[in-house]
Write a protein that holds these residues in place. Structure first.
Motif, PDB file in Angstrom:
ATOM      1  N   PHE A 298      -3.655 -18.520   8.164  1.00 27.38           N
ATOM      2  CA  PHE A 298      -3.816 -18.591   9.033  1.00 27.38           C
ATOM      3  C   PHE A 298      -5.291 -17.986   9.001  1.00 27.38           C
ATOM      4  O   PHE A 298      -4.852 -17.334   8.694  1.00 27.38           O
ATOM      5  CB  PHE A 298      -3.457 -18.212  10.367  1.00 27.38           C
ATOM      6  N   SER A 299      -6.124 -18.650   9.057  1.00 27.24           N
ATOM      7  CA  SER A 299      -7.720 -17.883   8.894  1.00 27.24           C
ATOM      8  C   SER A 299      -7.814 -16.176   9.502  1.00 27.24           C
ATOM      9  O   SER A 299      -8.835 -15.607   8.732  1.00 27.24           O
ATOM     10  CB  SER A 299      -8.959 -18.778   9.312  1.00 27.24           C
ATOM     11  N   TYR A 300      -7.401 -16.150  10.912  1.00 30.82           N
ATOM     12  CA  TYR A 300      -7.600 -15.475  11.327  1.00 30.82           C
ATOM     13  C   TYR A 300      -6.070 -14.741  11.080  1.00 30.82           C
ATOM     14  O   TYR A 300      -5.215 -14.439  11.645  1.00 30.82           O
ATOM     15  CB  TYR A 300      -7.799 -15.175  12.869  1.00 30.82           C
ATOM     16  N   GLY A 301      -6.571 -13.223  10.363  1.00 25.29           N
ATOM     17  CA  GLY A 301      -5.281 -11.838  10.024  1.00 25.29           C
ATOM     18  C   GLY A 301      -4.471 -12.344   9.231  1.00 25.29           C
ATOM     19  O   GLY A 301      -4.482 -11.405   8.173  1.00 25.29           O
ATOM     20  N   ARG A 302      -4.237 -13.320   8.950  1.00 27.83           N
ATOM     21  CA  ARG A 302      -2.719 -13.707   7.776  1.00 27.83           C
ATOM     22  C   ARG A 302      -3.920 -13.705   6.509  1.00 27.83           C
ATOM     23  O   ARG A 302      -3.393 -13.132   5.770  1.00 27.83           O
ATOM     24  CB  ARG A 302      -2.176 -15.548   7.718  1.00 27.83           C
ATOM     25  N   THR A 303      -4.642 -14.271   6.592  1.00 26.38           N
ATOM     26  CA  THR A 303      -5.864 -14.575   5.099  1.00 26.38           C
ATOM     27  C   THR A 303      -5.892 -13.211   4.784  1.00 26.38           C
ATOM     28  O   THR A 303      -5.959 -12.765   3.555  1.00 26.38           O
ATOM     29  CB  THR A 303      -6.558 -15.625   5.204  1.00 26.38           C
ATOM     30  N   GLN A 304      -6.779 -12.246   5.835  1.00 24.18           N
ATOM     31  CA  GLN A 304      -7.393 -11.338   5.584  1.00 24.18           C
ATOM     32  C   GLN A 304      -6.147  -9.889   5.282  1.00 24.18           C
ATOM     33  O   GLN A 304      -5.948  -9.155   3.945  1.00 24.18           O
ATOM     34  CB  GLN A 304      -7.986 -10.537   6.994  1.00 24.18           C
ATOM     35  N   GLU A 305      -5.093 -10.853   5.590  1.00 25.92           N
ATOM     36  CA  GLU A 305      -4.012  -9.166   5.219  1.00 25.92           C
ATOM     37  C   GLU A 305      -3.346  -9.917   3.306  1.00 25.92           C
ATOM     38  O   GLU A 305      -2.955  -8.172   2.814  1.00 25.92           O
ATOM     39  CB  GLU A 305      -3.043  -9.726   6.150  1.00 25.92           C
ATOM     40  N   LEU A 306      -2.970 -10.731   3.094  1.00 24.80           N
ATOM     41  CA  LEU A 306      -2.689 -11.317   1.897  1.00 24.80           C
ATOM     42  C   LEU A 306      -3.645 -11.065   1.196  1.00 24.80           C
ATOM     43  O   LEU A 306      -3.367 -10.304  -0.147  1.00 24.80           O
ATOM     44  CB  LEU A 306      -2.727 -12.992   1.677  1.00 24.80           C
ATOM     45  N   ILE A 307      -4.882 -10.862   1.591  1.00 29.45           N
ATOM     46  CA  ILE A 307      -6.646 -10.901   0.428  1.00 29.45           C
ATOM     47  C   ILE A 307      -6.159  -9.058   0.511  1.00 29.45           C
ATOM     48  O   ILE A 307      -6.185  -8.195  -0.913  1.00 29.45           O
ATOM     49  CB  ILE A 307      -7.945 -10.864   0.715  1.00 29.45           C
ATOM     50  N   TYR A 308      -5.616  -8.006   2.006  1.00 26.77           N
ATOM     51  CA  TYR A 308      -5.375  -6.942   0.962  1.00 26.77           C
ATOM     52  C   TYR A 308      -4.424  -6.819   0.168  1.00 26.77           C
ATOM     53  O   TYR A 308      -4.410  -5.796  -0.112  1.00 26.77           O
ATOM     54  CB  TYR A 308      -4.972  -6.559   2.791  1.00 26.77           C
ATOM     55  N   PHE A 309      -3.657  -7.529  -0.023  1.00 21.62           N
ATOM     56  CA  PHE A 309      -1.813  -7.104  -0.456  1.00 21.62           C
ATOM     57  C   PHE A 309      -2.130  -7.021  -1.840  1.00 21.62           C
ATOM     58  O   PHE A 309      -2.201  -6.381  -2.522  1.00 21.62           O
ATOM     59  CB  PHE A 309      -0.915  -7.531  -0.073  1.00 21.62           C
ATOM     60  N   LEU A 310      -3.367  -8.271  -2.194  1.00 19.28           N
ATOM     61  CA  LEU A 310      -3.222  -9.154  -3.398  1.00 19.28           C
ATOM     62  C   LEU A 310      -4.684  -7.725  -4.371  1.00 19.28           C
ATOM     63  O   LEU A 310      -4.274  -7.529  -5.324  1.00 19.28           O
ATOM     64  CB  LEU A 310      -3.959  -9.833  -3.827  1.00 19.28           C
ATOM     65  N   HIS A 311      -5.185  -7.437  -3.566  1.00 14.57           N
ATOM     66  CA  HIS A 311      -6.741  -6.638  -3.958  1.00 14.57           C
ATOM     67  C   HIS A 311      -5.390  -5.041  -4.259  1.00 14.57           C
ATOM     68  O   HIS A 311      -5.335  -4.247  -5.893  1.00 14.57           O
ATOM     69  CB  HIS A 311      -6.947  -6.220  -2.521  1.00 14.57           C
ATOM     70  N   GLU A 312      -4.976  -4.891  -3.109  1.00 12.79           N
ATOM     71  CA  GLU A 312      -3.882  -3.667  -4.146  1.00 12.79           C
ATOM     72  C   GLU A 312      -3.334  -3.610  -5.253  1.00 12.79           C
ATOM     73  O   GLU A 312      -2.744  -2.746  -6.139  1.00 12.79           O
ATOM     74  CB  GLU A 312      -2.265  -3.400  -2.933  1.00 12.79           C
ATOM     75  N   LEU A 313      -2.107  -4.948  -5.562  1.00 15.29           N
ATOM     76  CA  LEU A 313      -1.399  -5.374  -6.506  1.00 15.29           C
ATOM     77  C   LEU A 313      -2.538  -5.609  -7.688  1.00 15.29           C
ATOM     78  O   LEU A 313      -2.446  -5.370  -8.955  1.00 15.29           O
ATOM     79  CB  LEU A 313      -0.944  -7.179  -6.379  1.00 15.29           C
ATOM     80  N   LEU A 315      -5.153  -4.127  -7.557  1.00 18.31           N
ATOM     81  CA  LEU A 315      -5.837  -2.816  -8.267  1.00 18.31           C
ATOM     82  C   LEU A 315      -5.262  -1.923  -9.019  1.00 18.31           C
ATOM     83  O   LEU A 315      -5.462  -0.844 -10.503  1.00 18.31           O
ATOM     84  CB  LEU A 315      -6.403  -1.684  -7.316  1.00 18.31           C
ATOM     85  N   LYS A 316      -3.453  -2.233  -9.470  1.00 16.43           N
ATOM     86  CA  LYS A 316      -2.257  -1.498  -9.835  1.00 16.43           C
ATOM     87  C   LYS A 316      -2.136  -2.055 -11.125  1.00 16.43           C
ATOM     88  O   LYS A 316      -0.891  -1.599 -11.641  1.00 16.43           O
ATOM     89  CB  LYS A 316      -1.590  -1.062  -8.729  1.00 16.43           C
ATOM     90  N   LYS A 317      -2.303  -3.264 -10.974  1.00 19.13           N
ATOM     91  CA  LYS A 317      -2.601  -4.429 -12.147  1.00 19.13           C
ATOM     92  C   LYS A 317      -1.040  -4.670 -12.630  1.00 19.13           C
ATOM     93  O   LYS A 317       0.257  -4.881 -13.157  1.00 19.13           O
ATOM     94  CB  LYS A 317      -2.658  -3.341 -13.618  1.00 19.13           C
ATOM     95  N   GLU A 318      -0.427  -4.822 -11.314  1.00 21.71           N
ATOM     96  CA  GLU A 318       1.284  -5.420 -11.178  1.00 21.71           C
ATOM     97  C   GLU A 318       1.395  -6.747 -11.230  1.00 21.71           C
ATOM     98  O   GLU A 318       2.801  -7.433 -11.469  1.00 21.71           O
ATOM     99  CB  GLU A 318       1.986  -4.734  -9.699  1.00 21.71           C
ATOM    100  N   VAL A 319       0.349  -7.533 -11.233  1.00 24.66           N
ATOM    101  CA  VAL A 319       0.828  -9.036 -11.399  1.00 24.66           C
ATOM    102  C   VAL A 319      -0.459  -9.938 -12.431  1.00 24.66           C
ATOM    103  O   VAL A 319      -1.594  -8.388 -12.277  1.00 24.66           O
ATOM    104  CB  VAL A 319       0.563 -10.057 -10.131  1.00 24.66           C
ATOM    105  N   PRO A 320      -0.221 -10.462 -12.797  1.00 24.83           N
ATOM    106  CA  PRO A 320      -1.558 -10.890 -13.613  1.00 24.83           C
ATOM    107  C   PRO A 320      -2.666 -11.270 -12.636  1.00 24.83           C
ATOM    108  O   PRO A 320      -2.455 -11.946 -11.898  1.00 24.83           O
ATOM    109  CB  PRO A 320      -0.640 -12.968 -14.413  1.00 24.83           C
ATOM    110  N   PRO A 321      -4.086 -10.718 -13.208  1.00 25.00           N
ATOM    111  CA  PRO A 321      -4.883 -11.173 -12.007  1.00 25.00           C
ATOM    112  C   PRO A 321      -5.089 -12.178 -12.133  1.00 25.00           C
ATOM    113  O   PRO A 321      -6.680 -12.873 -13.055  1.00 25.00           O
ATOM    114  CB  PRO A 321      -6.066 -10.691 -13.086  1.00 25.00           C
TER     115      PRO A 321
END
Length: 525
Positions: A298-313, A315-321
């Motif tokens: 969903f464009s509103y809410g879910r997309t931004q939440e996923l961006i947030y989690f991916l950004h954290e992952l 930043l901590k180099k926990e997944v291939p970029p």
């Protein structure tokens, strides 16, 4: 006063309720129905209440199943105001225009199909002879320019000339833009007058940016009646926005009727704390196979939440970029809306990102797809990447093109991170994929059909239910039991019948007085 229920009754979409006092009728949400095309079309075109009798409207949040028919309302004699939070008003600037664009596009395409069929029959003399490739090319040249753009004026002229049915959009872009003039953005916990002796106060609902529980209070002489409309209630401890409110002002604690959502009234989600590790696991497994992750979002809410989690992952180099593509013009706009409302962010978001001078919705690997050409090129990209695209229930939009190019390949993963409504293609895809996974992926893969073609569902299908923006049964119950509210009666809405009835039974065991209204039913307050 009394409350009547006309939408999202024993179903999930199309929220539409009215609150009526001696002097006023207030509309609570004006949502779009989503699901089977013909059924949704009929429901969406017919408002159950004459807009001229409405004093004002109260909007819980901007999701289309709650806001999507507002342009239909404002173009048909509604003379009031639409009260909502400031973030909701801001988001509706994009969501309603995007909805209008979809309505116009669907109408144009259906008219094109009618014209094309009619010309084909003319070419064959209404016989059984098939239209040749040359004749078909000639017909398309009459109705399209450049191979893709529809000649809408020529199509409509042809349909009128031969007295064929012309499909009109439910509302136009112009009507959507006019609807925006009716909005009044209100801060949380500010009280506004919405009718004679009738006020409304918004509290955080924790569902998406700007979502609100609405407390409507009617004072008639020495008598006071209070209705709380939950809108959609979110989860606790999720990132970005605040949790659902548990502490209400003392004058708003005694609730005569609570209109409460029940989307997951009989289900429990994975704990929020598990969401990032589970996402990390899916990404690492898919990338190890050399595949890509396709996320209907969903464009509103879910997309931004996923961006947030991916950004954290990242930043901590926990997944291939790997590259992350947001392939949705609407999601791009809404992400900017999030960035302009940091006053709604929770403490964690401030600590992890804002206090360190980092924008949570911007990082090196994140790319916003701007054009159709860029989207088409991404479809053909065989390198590992992540795509977030709409629609969230796979009913249309760019996600279908990504699925068309990716679901045949067992290296890829289709990641389901949100609610898939009954009778949507997303629900069908989810069921087929889960059945194949449960069988150990034995035998031939299941087949799914869309765009008039069958595709083997070889890609892995994984559901992470904890990403839901809706609270589960225990979280809904937490709002009732851990808040300072004293509730006399509850009306359950916004849930498929099985979920609503099961939740009602559970609440009765907790000593709550509960009703599950049918369409058109009223409750005296």
């Amino acid at each position: 006063m009394h409350v009547s229920f006309y939408g999202a009754t024993r179903e999930v979409t199309g929220s539409f309720h009215t609150l009526t006092t001696e002097s006023d009728t207030i509309l609570l949400d004006c949502g779009m129905f989503q699901g089977k095309r013909k059924e949704a079309e009929i429901k969406n075109r017919a408002l159950p209440v004459n807009p001229k009798v409405l004093t004002n409207a109260v909007l819980s949040h901007a999701h289309i199943d709650h806001s999507g028919r507002l342009p239909l309302l404002t173009s048909d004699g509604f003379n009031g105001r639409i009260f909502c939070t400031r973030a909701t008003a801001h988001a509706c600037e994009y969501l309603l225009k995007d909805s209008a664009k979809i309505q116009e596009g669907d109408a144009s395409y259906l008219n094109y199909k009618t014209a094309k069929h009619f010309l084909g029959k003319l070419k064959t003399g209404n016989g059984r002879k098939k239209v040749s490739k040359e004749e078909l090319k000639e017909i398309k040249s009459l109705l399209k320019s450049g191979g893709h753009r529809l000649k809408t004026d020529a199509i409509e002229a042809l349909l009128k000339k031969h007295q064929l049915e012309i499909i009109e959009p439910i509302y136009t872009m112009e009507e959507a833009e006019e609807a925006l003039d009716y909005f009044n953005g209100v801060p949380y916990k500010d009280t506004v007058t919405v009718g004679k002796d009738l006020t409304c106060t918004f509290y955080e609902a924790g569902h998406i940016l700007g979502s609100a529980m609405s407390v409507l209070q009617y004072k008639n002489g020495s008598s006071t009646k209070t209705v709380l409309y939950s809108g959609d209630l979110g989860r606790f401890d999720k990132p970005i926005i605040e949790d659902p409110t548990l502490e209400f002002a003392q004058e708003h604690c005694d609730i005569d009727l609570m209109i409460m959502e029940s989307t997951y009234g009989d289900r429990l989600h994975d704990p929020v704390v598990n969401m990032k590790p589970l996402l990390k696991e899916v990404l690492k497994e898919t990338f190890a196979r050399g595949g890509s992750v396709i996320i209907p979002s969903f464009s509103y809410g879910r997309t931004q939440e996923l961006i947030y989690f991916l950004h954290e992952l990242y930043l901590k180099k926990e997944v291939p970029p790997m590259p992350v593509y947001v392939d949705s013009p609407l999601a791009t706009h809404i992400t900017h809306v999030f960035g302009e409302h940091p006053e709604t962010f929770d403490k964690e978001t401030h600590q992890v990102f804002l206090e360190r001078g980092i924008n949570p919705f911007s990082f090196e690997q994140l790319k916003f797809v701007q054009t159709v050409e860029e989207s088409m090129a991404l479809n053909r990209d065989t390198r590992s990447h992540i795509v977030l695209a709409g629609s969230g229930m796979c009913e249309g939009g760019r996600i279908l093109h990504h699925l068309r190019h990716k679901i045949h390949d067992s290296r890829n993963t289709v990641l389901i991170v949100g609610y898939m409504g009954e009778n949507t293609f997303g629900r069908h895809l989810q069921r087929k994929g889960e059945e194949f996974e449960a069988s150990g992926r034995q035998g031939k893969p299941p087949v799914v059909r869309f765009y008039n073609k069958e595709y083997p569902l070889n890609a892995h299908v994984v559901t992470l239910g904890g990403f839901s923006a809706h609270g589960d049964r225990n979280e809904l119950l937490r709002v009732l039991k851990d808040s300072n509210l004293r509730i006399k009666k509850i009306a359950l809405v916004h849930g498929e019948e099985e979920q609503s009835l099961a939740f009602a039974e559970h609440l009765r065991k907790e000593k709550f007085n509960v009703v599950v209204p049918h369409h058109g039913q009223s409750v005296l307050v």
